[in-house]
Motif scaffolding. Structure first.
Motif, PDB file in Angstrom:
ATOM      1  N   LYS A 144      69.064  21.729 -91.162  1.00  0.00           N
ATOM      2  CA  LYS A 144      68.975  20.208 -91.372  1.00  0.00           C
ATOM      3  C   LYS A 144      69.504  19.522 -90.178  1.00  0.00           C
ATOM      4  CE  LYS A 144      70.094  20.632 -96.442  1.00  0.00           C
ATOM      5  NZ  LYS A 144      71.099  20.165 -97.494  1.00  0.00           N
ATOM      6  N   ARG A 145      70.124  19.981 -89.146  1.00  0.00           N
ATOM      7  CA  ARG A 145      70.485  19.028 -88.123  1.00  0.00           C
ATOM      8  C   ARG A 145      69.331  18.948 -87.224  1.00  0.00           C
ATOM      9  NH1 ARG A 145      75.446  22.265 -86.422  1.00  0.00           N
ATOM     10  NH2 ARG A 145      76.486  22.506 -88.267  1.00  0.00           N
ATOM     11  N   SER A 146      68.519  20.160 -87.193  1.00  0.00           N
ATOM     12  CA  SER A 146      67.197  20.006 -86.307  1.00  0.00           C
ATOM     13  C   SER A 146      66.249  19.149 -86.960  1.00  0.00           C
ATOM     14  CB  SER A 146      66.633  21.437 -86.126  1.00  0.00           C
ATOM     15  OG  SER A 146      66.159  22.005 -87.339  1.00  0.00           O
ATOM     16  N   ALA A 147      66.117  18.998 -88.291  1.00  0.00           N
ATOM     17  CA  ALA A 147      65.369  17.824 -88.887  1.00  0.00           C
ATOM     18  C   ALA A 147      66.065  16.619 -88.813  1.00  0.00           C
ATOM     19  CB  ALA A 147      65.192  18.413 -90.537  1.00  0.00           C
ATOM     20  N   ALA A 148      67.316  16.398 -88.490  1.00  0.00           N
ATOM     21  CA  ALA A 148      67.729  15.053 -88.511  1.00  0.00           C
ATOM     22  C   ALA A 148      67.496  14.874 -86.786  1.00  0.00           C
ATOM     23  CB  ALA A 148      69.101  15.016 -88.624  1.00  0.00           C
ATOM     24  N   GLU A 149      67.485  15.562 -85.865  1.00  0.00           N
ATOM     25  CA  GLU A 149      67.299  15.607 -84.418  1.00  0.00           C
ATOM     26  C   GLU A 149      65.894  15.094 -84.467  1.00  0.00           C
ATOM     27  OE1 GLU A 149      68.519  18.813 -82.543  1.00  0.00           O
ATOM     28  OE2 GLU A 149      70.600  18.635 -82.956  1.00  0.00           O
ATOM     29  N   HIS A 150      64.722  15.726 -85.143  1.00  0.00           N
ATOM     30  CA  HIS A 150      63.369  15.279 -85.282  1.00  0.00           C
ATOM     31  C   HIS A 150      63.365  13.907 -85.713  1.00  0.00           C
ATOM     32  CE1 HIS A 150      59.146  15.854 -85.340  1.00  0.00           C
ATOM     33  NE2 HIS A 150      59.234  15.535 -86.650  1.00  0.00           N
ATOM     34  N   ASP A 151      63.942  13.489 -86.450  1.00  0.00           N
ATOM     35  CA  ASP A 151      63.838  12.267 -86.983  1.00  0.00           C
ATOM     36  C   ASP A 151      64.179  10.985 -85.894  1.00  0.00           C
ATOM     37  OD1 ASP A 151      63.050  12.654 -89.392  1.00  0.00           O
ATOM     38  OD2 ASP A 151      65.010  12.491 -90.491  1.00  0.00           O
ATOM     39  N   TYR A 152      65.493  11.431 -85.096  1.00  0.00           N
ATOM     40  CA  TYR A 152      65.658  10.480 -84.036  1.00  0.00           C
ATOM     41  C   TYR A 152      64.650  10.688 -82.916  1.00  0.00           C
ATOM     42  CZ  TYR A 152      70.570  10.449 -85.662  1.00  0.00           C
ATOM     43  OH  TYR A 152      71.763  10.328 -86.384  1.00  0.00           O
ATOM     44  N   ASP A 153      64.015  11.843 -82.631  1.00  0.00           N
ATOM     45  CA  ASP A 153      62.853  12.041 -81.596  1.00  0.00           C
ATOM     46  C   ASP A 153      61.814  10.915 -82.154  1.00  0.00           C
ATOM     47  OD1 ASP A 153      64.078  13.606 -80.083  1.00  0.00           O
ATOM     48  OD2 ASP A 153      63.051  15.618 -80.965  1.00  0.00           O
ATOM     49  N   LEU A 154      61.324  10.838 -83.164  1.00  0.00           N
ATOM     50  CA  LEU A 154      60.309   9.898 -83.898  1.00  0.00           C
ATOM     51  C   LEU A 154      60.864   8.299 -83.679  1.00  0.00           C
ATOM     52  CD1 LEU A 154      59.375  11.337 -87.294  1.00  0.00           C
ATOM     53  CD2 LEU A 154      58.251  11.463 -85.357  1.00  0.00           C
ATOM     54  N   TRP A 155      61.931   8.124 -83.894  1.00  0.00           N
ATOM     55  CA  TRP A 155      62.514   6.743 -83.661  1.00  0.00           C
ATOM     56  C   TRP A 155      62.438   6.422 -82.115  1.00  0.00           C
ATOM     57  CZ3 TRP A 155      62.029   3.058 -86.975  1.00  0.00           C
ATOM     58  CH2 TRP A 155      62.343   3.176 -88.348  1.00  0.00           C
ATOM     59  N   ASP A 156      62.919   7.406 -81.204  1.00  0.00           N
ATOM     60  CA  ASP A 156      62.872   7.484 -79.955  1.00  0.00           C
ATOM     61  C   ASP A 156      61.273   7.008 -79.159  1.00  0.00           C
ATOM     62  OD1 ASP A 156      65.659   7.428 -79.584  1.00  0.00           O
ATOM     63  OD2 ASP A 156      65.660   9.596 -79.057  1.00  0.00           O
ATOM     64  N   ALA A 157      60.499   7.564 -80.025  1.00  0.00           N
ATOM     65  CA  ALA A 157      59.026   7.190 -79.555  1.00  0.00           C
ATOM     66  C   ALA A 157      58.611   6.035 -79.780  1.00  0.00           C
ATOM     67  CB  ALA A 157      58.289   8.512 -79.961  1.00  0.00           C
ATOM     68  N   LEU A 158      59.010   5.659 -80.855  1.00  0.00           N
ATOM     69  CA  LEU A 158      58.639   4.123 -81.497  1.00  0.00           C
ATOM     70  C   LEU A 158      59.248   3.258 -80.542  1.00  0.00           C
ATOM     71  CD1 LEU A 158      58.737   4.471 -85.187  1.00  0.00           C
ATOM     72  CD2 LEU A 158      56.802   3.921 -83.691  1.00  0.00           C
ATOM     73  N   SER A 159      60.414   3.587 -80.211  1.00  0.00           N
ATOM     74  CA  SER A 159      61.058   2.428 -79.410  1.00  0.00           C
ATOM     75  C   SER A 159      60.370   2.385 -78.023  1.00  0.00           C
ATOM     76  CB  SER A 159      62.638   2.951 -79.136  1.00  0.00           C
ATOM     77  OG  SER A 159      63.477   3.117 -80.196  1.00  0.00           O
ATOM     78  N   ASP A 160      60.031   3.499 -77.503  1.00  0.00           N
ATOM     79  CA  ASP A 160      59.311   3.671 -76.060  1.00  0.00           C
ATOM     80  C   ASP A 160      58.053   3.022 -76.264  1.00  0.00           C
ATOM     81  OD1 ASP A 160      61.506   4.588 -74.845  1.00  0.00           O
ATOM     82  OD2 ASP A 160      60.845   6.832 -75.126  1.00  0.00           O
ATOM     83  N   GLY A 161      57.376   2.705 -77.432  1.00  0.00           N
ATOM     84  CA  GLY A 161      56.241   2.055 -77.449  1.00  0.00           C
ATOM     85  C   GLY A 161      55.186   3.132 -77.527  1.00  0.00           C
ATOM     86  N   ARG A 162      55.443   4.317 -78.035  1.00  0.00           N
ATOM     87  CA  ARG A 162      54.316   5.317 -78.080  1.00  0.00           C
ATOM     88  C   ARG A 162      54.107   5.593 -79.513  1.00  0.00           C
ATOM     89  NH1 ARG A 162      56.792  10.061 -76.584  1.00  0.00           N
ATOM     90  NH2 ARG A 162      58.770   9.151 -76.211  1.00  0.00           N
ATOM     91  N   ASP A 163      53.134   6.270 -80.013  1.00  0.00           N
ATOM     92  CA  ASP A 163      52.885   6.348 -81.589  1.00  0.00           C
ATOM     93  C   ASP A 163      53.454   8.147 -81.667  1.00  0.00           C
ATOM     94  OD1 ASP A 163      51.860   7.025 -83.800  1.00  0.00           O
ATOM     95  OD2 ASP A 163      49.710   6.971 -83.315  1.00  0.00           O
ATOM     96  N   PRO A 164      54.545   8.130 -82.386  1.00  0.00           N
ATOM     97  CA  PRO A 164      54.853   9.491 -82.519  1.00  0.00           C
ATOM     98  C   PRO A 164      54.069  10.507 -83.428  1.00  0.00           C
ATOM     99  CG  PRO A 164      56.098   7.904 -83.900  1.00  0.00           C
ATOM    100  CD  PRO A 164      55.111   7.157 -83.305  1.00  0.00           C
ATOM    101  N   THR A 165      53.120   9.828 -84.089  1.00  0.00           N
ATOM    102  CA  THR A 165      52.065  10.834 -84.856  1.00  0.00           C
ATOM    103  C   THR A 165      50.842  11.198 -84.191  1.00  0.00           C
ATOM    104  OG1 THR A 165      51.087   8.728 -85.906  1.00  0.00           O
ATOM    105  CG2 THR A 165      53.012   9.792 -87.172  1.00  0.00           C
ATOM    106  N   ALA A 166      50.769  10.538 -82.867  1.00  0.00           N
ATOM    107  CA  ALA A 166      49.333  10.676 -82.184  1.00  0.00           C
ATOM    108  C   ALA A 166      49.013  12.286 -81.807  1.00  0.00           C
ATOM    109  CB  ALA A 166      49.325   9.991 -80.920  1.00  0.00           C
ATOM    110  N   GLY A 167      50.115  13.217 -81.640  1.00  0.00           N
ATOM    111  CA  GLY A 167      49.933  14.444 -81.138  1.00  0.00           C
ATOM    112  C   GLY A 167      49.909  15.430 -82.426  1.00  0.00           C
ATOM    113  N   ARG A 168      50.096  15.032 -83.647  1.00  0.00           N
ATOM    114  CA  ARG A 168      49.980  15.757 -84.675  1.00  0.00           C
ATOM    115  C   ARG A 168      48.867  16.193 -85.305  1.00  0.00           C
ATOM    116  NH1 ARG A 168      55.917  14.946 -87.030  1.00  0.00           N
ATOM    117  NH2 ARG A 168      56.978  14.756 -85.183  1.00  0.00           N
TER     118      ARG A 168
END
Length: 168
Positions: A144-168
């Motif tokens: 569960k902690r790794s899933a939460a860290e994944h959520d933080y990565d998504l928000w960090d990508a949005l903050s940087d102006g990148r599309d977090p779903t582009a590589g999926r």
């Protein structure tokens, strides 16, 4: 933990019983029978009982190496209680009217309480990592902690102006 509770109760009960009896000269009254309780004759009984009682909370609240240290301290406390129980015990020479049975029961109860505390301490040492600790049920597992860290990565990508779903 039940062993610690019973050991604490046995040590406290032993402190309330007679442990010593002798005739003493009391001036005008002549020779009188003087008795002392376990708490008077062996002042360590009550503190050892309190330590065993506190050990219950410590065993519940701690885990890992802290529980091992506590288990070792409880083993030493139980051995100390056993030593207090046999130290000064005599088998003869009691005056007439002395509560000999109560003296033997008091010493035996202290020894029994000490053995219970030793056994509980050894069980705490052996099961330090297997026994659950307080609050462990509510801590999040690693998945569960790794899933939460994944959520933080998504928000960090949005903050940087990148599309977090582009590589999926």
């Amino acid at each position: 933990m039940v062993g610690l509770l019973l050991g604490a109760a046995a040590l406290w009960g032993a402190s309330r019983l007679a442990w010593f009896a002798e005739n003493r000269v009391a001036g005008v009254r002549g020779t009188v029978l003087h008795t002392e309780t376990g708490a008077q004759a062996a002042g360590a009984l009550v503190p050892l009982a309190v330590l065993a009682l506190a050990g219950v909370a410590g065993m519940v609240a701690t885990g890992g190496w802290a529980r091992r240290v506590l288990g070792g301290a409880l083993v030493l406390a139980g051995l100390a209680a056993c030593w207090v129980a046999v130290n000064g015990l005599r088998t003869d020479g009691y005056p007439d009217g002395a509560p000999v049975a109560e003296i033997y029961v008091g010493h035996g109860l202290a020894a029994f309480g000490g053995v219970l505390v030793v056994v509980a301490g050894v069980l705490g040492l052996r099961g330090a990592t297997r026994m659950p600790r307080m609050g462990a049920r509510y801590s999040a597992p690693a998945a569960k902690r790794s899933a939460a860290e994944h959520d933080y990565d998504l928000w960090d990508a949005l903050s940087d102006g990148r599309d977090p779903t582009a590589g999926r």
